[in-house]
Write a protein that holds these residues in place. Structure first.
Motif, PDB file in Angstrom:
ATOM      1  N   HIS A 129      51.479 -14.441  15.382  1.00 17.83           N
ATOM      2  CA  HIS A 129      50.552 -15.569  15.357  1.00 17.83           C
ATOM      3  C   HIS A 129      51.269 -16.909  15.208  1.00 17.83           C
ATOM      4  CE1 HIS A 129      48.118 -12.004  13.801  1.00 17.83           C
ATOM      5  NE2 HIS A 129      47.808 -12.163  15.082  1.00 17.83           N
ATOM      6  N   TRP A 275      44.595 -14.298  21.780  1.00 21.96           N
ATOM      7  CA  TRP A 275      43.402 -14.714  21.035  1.00 21.96           C
ATOM      8  C   TRP A 275      42.720 -13.489  20.421  1.00 21.96           C
ATOM      9  CZ3 TRP A 275      38.303 -13.437  20.907  1.00 21.96           C
ATOM     10  CH2 TRP A 275      37.471 -14.272  20.158  1.00 21.96           C
ATOM     11  N   GLY A 278      44.640 -12.231  17.383  1.00 23.78           N
ATOM     12  CA  GLY A 278      44.454 -13.108  16.235  1.00 23.78           C
ATOM     13  C   GLY A 278      43.065 -12.995  15.646  1.00 23.78           C
ATOM     14  N   ILE A 282      43.870 -11.488  11.877  1.00 22.68           N
ATOM     15  CA  ILE A 282      44.188 -12.510  10.878  1.00 22.68           C
ATOM     16  C   ILE A 282      43.072 -12.545   9.838  1.00 22.68           C
ATOM     17  CG2 ILE A 282      44.670 -14.947  10.452  1.00 22.68           C
ATOM     18  CD1 ILE A 282      45.666 -15.171  13.328  1.00 22.68           C
ATOM     19  N   ARG A 288      43.088 -17.948  10.864  1.00 27.56           N
ATOM     20  CA  ARG A 288      42.545 -17.392  12.111  1.00 27.56           C
ATOM     21  C   ARG A 288      42.020 -18.506  13.013  1.00 27.56           C
ATOM     22  NH1 ARG A 288      39.448 -14.075   9.913  1.00 27.56           N
ATOM     23  NH2 ARG A 288      37.462 -15.166  10.031  1.00 27.56           N
ATOM     24  N   PHE A 291      45.091 -20.509  14.575  1.00 31.49           N
ATOM     25  CA  PHE A 291      45.790 -19.839  15.674  1.00 31.49           C
ATOM     26  C   PHE A 291      44.883 -19.654  16.874  1.00 31.49           C
ATOM     27  CE2 PHE A 291      46.929 -15.942  17.977  1.00 31.49           C
ATOM     28  CZ  PHE A 291      48.206 -16.284  18.403  1.00 31.49           C
ATOM     29  N   CYS A 292      43.702 -19.112  16.657  1.00 33.84           N
ATOM     30  CA  CYS A 292      42.804 -18.832  17.781  1.00 33.84           C
ATOM     31  C   CYS A 292      42.334 -20.123  18.460  1.00 33.84           C
ATOM     32  CB  CYS A 292      41.609 -18.003  17.311  1.00 33.84           C
ATOM     33  SG  CYS A 292      42.056 -16.313  16.837  1.00 33.84           S
ATOM     34  N   ASP A 360      49.214  -6.584  22.148  1.00 35.40           N
ATOM     35  CA  ASP A 360      48.206  -7.453  21.536  1.00 35.40           C
ATOM     36  C   ASP A 360      46.937  -6.665  21.211  1.00 35.40           C
ATOM     37  OD1 ASP A 360      49.210 -10.483  22.871  1.00 35.40           O
ATOM     38  OD2 ASP A 360      49.798  -8.611  23.822  1.00 35.40           O
TER      39      ASP A 360
END
Length: 419
Positions: A129, A275, A278, A282, A288, A291-292, A360
């Motif tokens: 992340h 995405w 995460g 997260i 979250r 990052f997203c 992922d």
């Protein structure tokens, strides 16, 4: 000790002598060389040779005759020549954004190239992340320049046709035609990887959807027949090494003359996988969201920055009289963006249900969260394929992502079905 006049598949202990033989001046005479095999891809063997005294390194990448993921699948080792040649071309079009090639050895089918020191494979970083603030800027520059500058709206038409001949890549194109554009929709080779909790969902939304198959077929034959641009052919977050200030694109062995949107769509799809990871893994809400939110903005920025840079490069470099006809630039870029959306969907589906999945998604340990992530991916993928003519800007992608996510809220996600 070999003189390397006949092909054999090297082991790590063979490679230091190989480098000394082929590039005798690269390392100091008293260098203490060690070698390790560091490849984690499906096709090739990648060795890092290091001088333990100075720390200087170099990479040797050798093509094997069998796929690492399947001893029953064989490919021409000519892919190494194609990779070395396209890296040299891409270095000219997008300097500093690909590793430098020192040597291609056609006998050993090996490329000796710059080691991307100080960079991490992007998929690995995204799984941790990590945010890469320059990525949208750099990848859009790389794609706009390497793709548009290799088309015949820019190049001399005869020169471009000679490159098309040089980059005929039948084995790896055949692999793409089967693993990306065919098997995910029918599992005719019986080797798809379908997550068990989503088996019924995949059957309904992919295997039994004939309208989807029709659009995927259109995209397949466009991929096979549109010799538009010299594309990377496998441009995803596992083909990028990156840090906070810079990135390298590498591993273009699938390169051939195909539709530009194939590269752009692959990048967008693989960012959405980040995405999903995460969003699912997260725990801290603020982390979250950070990052997203960055991933979503990056997806939108890639589309919009690519379009803007494409227009600028076109206006500065296109001299063909017909290509300069008012309105043609809008038409031409429009076709690229439509294909980009279609390929985004194609890549989302094939990495979810095909033979080559992505960490992922497969690393999401919680069964319900992974199930939800895959359903969001498939729902978004179908929108991108079926409504690709509507996907022209970053906002269009964000709108489609928001709608796909809304179909599967966190609570009770598995009870809902995509319409």
């Amino acid at each position: 000790m070999s003189d390397y006049s006949k092909y054999f598949l090297m082991k790590a202990e063979d490679v230091p002598d190989y480098v000394r033989t082929k590039l005798p001046d690269f390392f100091a005479k008293d260098a203490k060389l060690t070698s390790a095999e560091i490849g984690d891809g499906n096709l090739n063997y990648v060795f890092r040779v290091c001088d333990e005294v100075s720390g200087k390194t170099i990479i040797v990448k050798q093509a094997g005759v069998e796929l690492r993921i399947s001893k029953d699948m064989h490919l021409s080792t000519d892919r190494g020549r194609i990779e070395a040649k396209i890296l040299s071309i891409q270095e000219k079009f997008a300097p500093g954004l690909v590793p430098h090639v020192y040597l291609y050895d056609g006998t050993m089918c090996a490329i000796t190239m710059e080691d991307m020191v100080g960079h991490t494979m992007m998929r690995t970083g995204l799984l941790q992340h990590t945010i890469y603030p320059r990525f949208a800027e750099d990848i859009s520059t790389f794609m706009a320049r390497s793709l548009l500058l290799s088309t015949d709206v820019v190049m001399d038409h005869k020169e471009k046709k000679e490159l098309v001949k040089s980059f005929i890549n039948p084995d790896l194109c055949d692999l793409t035609e089967h693993l990306v554009y065919t098997e995910p929709y029918n599992d005719d080779a019986h080797r798809n990887h379908v997550f068990a909790p989503n088996a019924d969902f995949v059957k309904k939304e992919i295997y039994d959807d004939e309208a989807l198959h029709l659009e995927a077929a259109k995209l397949k034959f466009q991929f096979m027949n549109d010799a538009q641009s010299l594309i990377h052919g496998d441009l995803h977050t596992g083909s990028i090494f990156i840090n906070q200030q810079h990135m390298y694109v590498f591993d273009p062995e699938f390169a051939f003359y195909g539709p530009m949107g194939y590269d752009v769509g692959n990048v967008l799809a693989n960012m959405f996988f980040a995405w999903c990871n995460g969003d699912a893994t997260i725990a801290d809400a603020a982390a979250r969201q950070k990052f997203c939110g960055w991933v979503l903005q990056t997806i939108a920025d890639i589309v919009d920055k690519f379009s803007a840079k494409f227009r600028k490069i076109y206006e500065e470099n296109v001299h063909d009289a017909m290509a300069k006809t008012p309105g043609f630039l809008d038409y031409y870029l429009g076709t690229v963006l439509v294909d980009t959306a279609g390929v985004t969907g194609i890549e989302l589906i094939r990495r979810t249900v095909g033979i080559a999945n992505v960490k992922d998604i497969t690393s999401i340990a919680d069964t319900e969260k992974r199930t939800r992530a895959e359903r969001i991916i498939i729902t978004l993928a179908k929108h991108c394929i079926m409504h690709r003519a509507e996907m022209k800007s970053g906002k269009d992608y964000l709108k489609a992502i928001k709608a796909a996510v809304a179909k599967f809220p966190q609570q009770g996600a598995l009870k809902q079905k995509a319409s």
